[in-house]
Design a protein around this motif. Sequence first.
Motif, mmCIF file in Angstrom:
data_model
loop_
_atom_site.group_PDB
_atom_site.id
_atom_site.type_symbol
_atom_site.label_atom_id
_atom_site.label_comp_id
_atom_site.label_asym_id
_atom_site.label_seq_id
_atom_site.Cartn_x
_atom_site.Cartn_y
_atom_site.Cartn_z
ATOM 1 N N ARG A 98 56.371 16.266 -83.341
ATOM 2 C CA ARG A 98 55.499 16.354 -84.594
ATOM 3 C C ARG A 98 54.103 16.552 -84.364
ATOM 4 O O ARG A 98 53.579 16.980 -85.079
ATOM 5 C CB ARG A 98 56.107 15.242 -85.506
ATOM 6 C CG ARG A 98 55.423 15.317 -87.014
ATOM 7 C CD ARG A 98 55.663 14.294 -88.067
ATOM 8 N NE ARG A 98 56.304 13.004 -87.417
ATOM 9 C CZ ARG A 98 57.711 12.591 -87.382
ATOM 10 N NH1 ARG A 98 58.581 13.264 -87.932
ATOM 11 N NH2 ARG A 98 58.006 11.537 -87.093
ATOM 12 N N ARG A 99 53.858 15.359 -83.539
ATOM 13 C CA ARG A 99 52.333 15.547 -83.167
ATOM 14 C C ARG A 99 51.935 16.736 -82.063
ATOM 15 O O ARG A 99 50.858 17.355 -82.567
ATOM 16 C CB ARG A 99 51.927 14.121 -82.284
ATOM 17 C CG ARG A 99 52.072 13.060 -82.960
ATOM 18 C CD ARG A 99 51.442 11.731 -82.183
ATOM 19 N NE ARG A 99 52.246 11.839 -80.978
ATOM 20 C CZ ARG A 99 52.258 10.750 -80.154
ATOM 21 N NH1 ARG A 99 51.936 9.540 -80.612
ATOM 22 N NH2 ARG A 99 53.100 11.002 -79.029
ATOM 23 N N ALA A 100 52.763 17.150 -81.453
ATOM 24 C CA ALA A 100 52.531 18.465 -80.689
ATOM 25 C C ALA A 100 52.372 19.535 -81.638
ATOM 26 O O ALA A 100 51.447 20.395 -81.341
ATOM 27 C CB ALA A 100 53.549 18.651 -79.776
ATOM 28 N N THR A 101 53.370 19.777 -82.779
ATOM 29 C CA THR A 101 53.279 20.848 -83.615
ATOM 30 C C THR A 101 51.948 20.557 -84.361
ATOM 31 O O THR A 101 51.315 21.706 -84.543
ATOM 32 C CB THR A 101 54.669 20.494 -84.237
ATOM 33 O OG1 THR A 101 55.832 20.872 -83.697
ATOM 34 C CG2 THR A 101 54.359 21.915 -85.626
ATOM 35 N N ALA A 102 51.741 19.499 -84.917
ATOM 36 C CA ALA A 102 50.417 19.414 -85.476
ATOM 37 C C ALA A 102 49.150 19.919 -84.788
ATOM 38 O O ALA A 102 48.335 20.717 -85.153
ATOM 39 C CB ALA A 102 50.364 18.060 -85.880
ATOM 40 N N SER A 103 49.242 19.410 -83.318
ATOM 41 C CA SER A 103 48.111 19.569 -82.354
ATOM 42 C C SER A 103 48.046 21.333 -82.345
ATOM 43 O O SER A 103 47.049 21.869 -82.409
ATOM 44 C CB SER A 103 48.161 18.957 -81.144
ATOM 45 O OG SER A 103 48.143 17.418 -81.445
ATOM 46 N N ALA A 104 49.378 21.966 -82.154
ATOM 47 C CA ALA A 104 49.241 23.168 -81.670
ATOM 48 C C ALA A 104 48.660 24.172 -83.120
ATOM 49 O O ALA A 104 47.911 25.093 -82.989
ATOM 50 C CB ALA A 104 50.614 23.736 -81.437
ATOM 51 N N SER A 152 44.417 27.318 -85.624
ATOM 52 C CA SER A 152 43.531 27.551 -86.744
ATOM 53 C C SER A 152 41.844 27.508 -86.168
ATOM 54 O O SER A 152 41.335 28.393 -86.539
ATOM 55 C CB SER A 152 43.811 26.495 -87.803
ATOM 56 O OG SER A 152 43.391 25.248 -87.277
ATOM 57 N N VAL A 153 41.615 26.552 -85.225
ATOM 58 C CA VAL A 153 40.084 26.706 -84.526
ATOM 59 C C VAL A 153 39.983 28.101 -84.239
ATOM 60 O O VAL A 153 39.099 28.623 -84.188
ATOM 61 C CB VAL A 153 40.040 25.459 -83.865
ATOM 62 C CG1 VAL A 153 38.818 25.597 -83.033
ATOM 63 C CG2 VAL A 153 39.963 24.253 -84.666
ATOM 64 N N TRP A 154 41.026 28.439 -83.257
ATOM 65 C CA TRP A 154 40.827 29.625 -82.670
ATOM 66 C C TRP A 154 40.799 30.809 -83.355
ATOM 67 O O TRP A 154 40.095 31.856 -83.231
ATOM 68 C CB TRP A 154 42.037 29.965 -81.633
ATOM 69 C CG TRP A 154 41.975 31.323 -80.923
ATOM 70 C CD1 TRP A 154 42.639 32.288 -80.918
ATOM 71 C CD2 TRP A 154 40.715 31.692 -79.951
ATOM 72 N NE1 TRP A 154 42.376 33.490 -80.384
ATOM 73 C CE2 TRP A 154 41.140 32.905 -79.615
ATOM 74 C CE3 TRP A 154 39.834 30.942 -79.414
ATOM 75 C CZ2 TRP A 154 40.355 33.588 -78.647
ATOM 76 C CZ3 TRP A 154 39.023 31.703 -78.307
ATOM 77 C CH2 TRP A 154 39.319 32.959 -78.357
ATOM 78 N N ARG A 155 41.575 30.829 -84.562
ATOM 79 C CA ARG A 155 41.616 31.862 -85.382
ATOM 80 C C ARG A 155 40.331 32.099 -86.004
ATOM 81 O O ARG A 155 39.570 33.075 -86.410
ATOM 82 C CB ARG A 155 42.705 31.673 -86.363
ATOM 83 C CG ARG A 155 43.965 32.267 -85.934
ATOM 84 C CD ARG A 155 44.892 32.246 -87.256
ATOM 85 N NE ARG A 155 46.283 32.220 -86.737
ATOM 86 C CZ ARG A 155 47.154 31.147 -86.859
ATOM 87 N NH1 ARG A 155 46.860 30.125 -87.516
ATOM 88 N NH2 ARG A 155 48.314 31.149 -86.307
ATOM 89 N N ARG A 156 39.607 30.936 -86.667
ATOM 90 C CA ARG A 156 38.543 30.801 -87.103
ATOM 91 C C ARG A 156 37.166 31.415 -86.322
ATOM 92 O O ARG A 156 36.467 32.033 -86.614
ATOM 93 C CB ARG A 156 38.122 29.277 -87.688
ATOM 94 C CG ARG A 156 36.749 29.296 -88.401
ATOM 95 C CD ARG A 156 36.358 27.964 -89.024
ATOM 96 N NE ARG A 156 36.672 27.044 -87.890
ATOM 97 C CZ ARG A 156 37.319 25.748 -88.039
ATOM 98 N NH1 ARG A 156 38.356 25.737 -89.013
ATOM 99 N NH2 ARG A 156 37.419 24.949 -86.892
ATOM 100 N N TYR A 157 37.182 30.896 -85.010
ATOM 101 C CA TYR A 157 36.241 31.333 -84.033
ATOM 102 C C TYR A 157 36.646 32.770 -83.858
ATOM 103 O O TYR A 157 35.321 33.572 -83.974
ATOM 104 C CB TYR A 157 36.456 30.744 -82.623
ATOM 105 C CG TYR A 157 35.765 31.362 -81.642
ATOM 106 C CD1 TYR A 157 34.632 31.091 -81.380
ATOM 107 C CD2 TYR A 157 36.466 31.886 -80.718
ATOM 108 C CE1 TYR A 157 33.958 31.509 -80.123
ATOM 109 C CE2 TYR A 157 35.755 32.772 -79.648
ATOM 110 C CZ TYR A 157 34.362 32.368 -79.533
ATOM 111 O OH TYR A 157 33.865 32.914 -78.315
#
Length: 129
Positions: free
Chosen positions: A39-45, A50-55
């Motif tokens: 669950r944590r790995a999925t949330a991190s991914a 989302s950060v990469w898409r925004r960039y």
Amino acid sequence: MDPYNKHQVSLRGASTKEISREALLEKVSQERELRNYARRATASAIFIQSVWRRYSVTKKVAVQLQEEWVALVNCHASLITGSWISSVVLRPFLFFVTRLSTQHQKIQTRDIDCMQKCFKILLDSINSS
């Protein structure tokens, strides 16, 4: 009757195929830990994506806006008004210069050219009546 089948007794879960209570609790705990990690790995991914898409989108928009700005400023007529400078020159200029300069950690040659054009327009507007 077969003498071996004669004395079969129920072991009530104590057969060799059954696991002990401690082993069962350990197994359940490990499965819970594995689900929590997944669950944590999925949330991190998802966060990284989302950060990469925004960039990526911000960079594309900044480059496109800069190209449109250069084309517009190069063919500007004598219609220099305060609102035109504010909306067409300064706002887009500040957006793409700050976005592109902070991404590269230095000022690019194309940004220097845009700065010169922007400041020339500003100085012309100040000197004109």
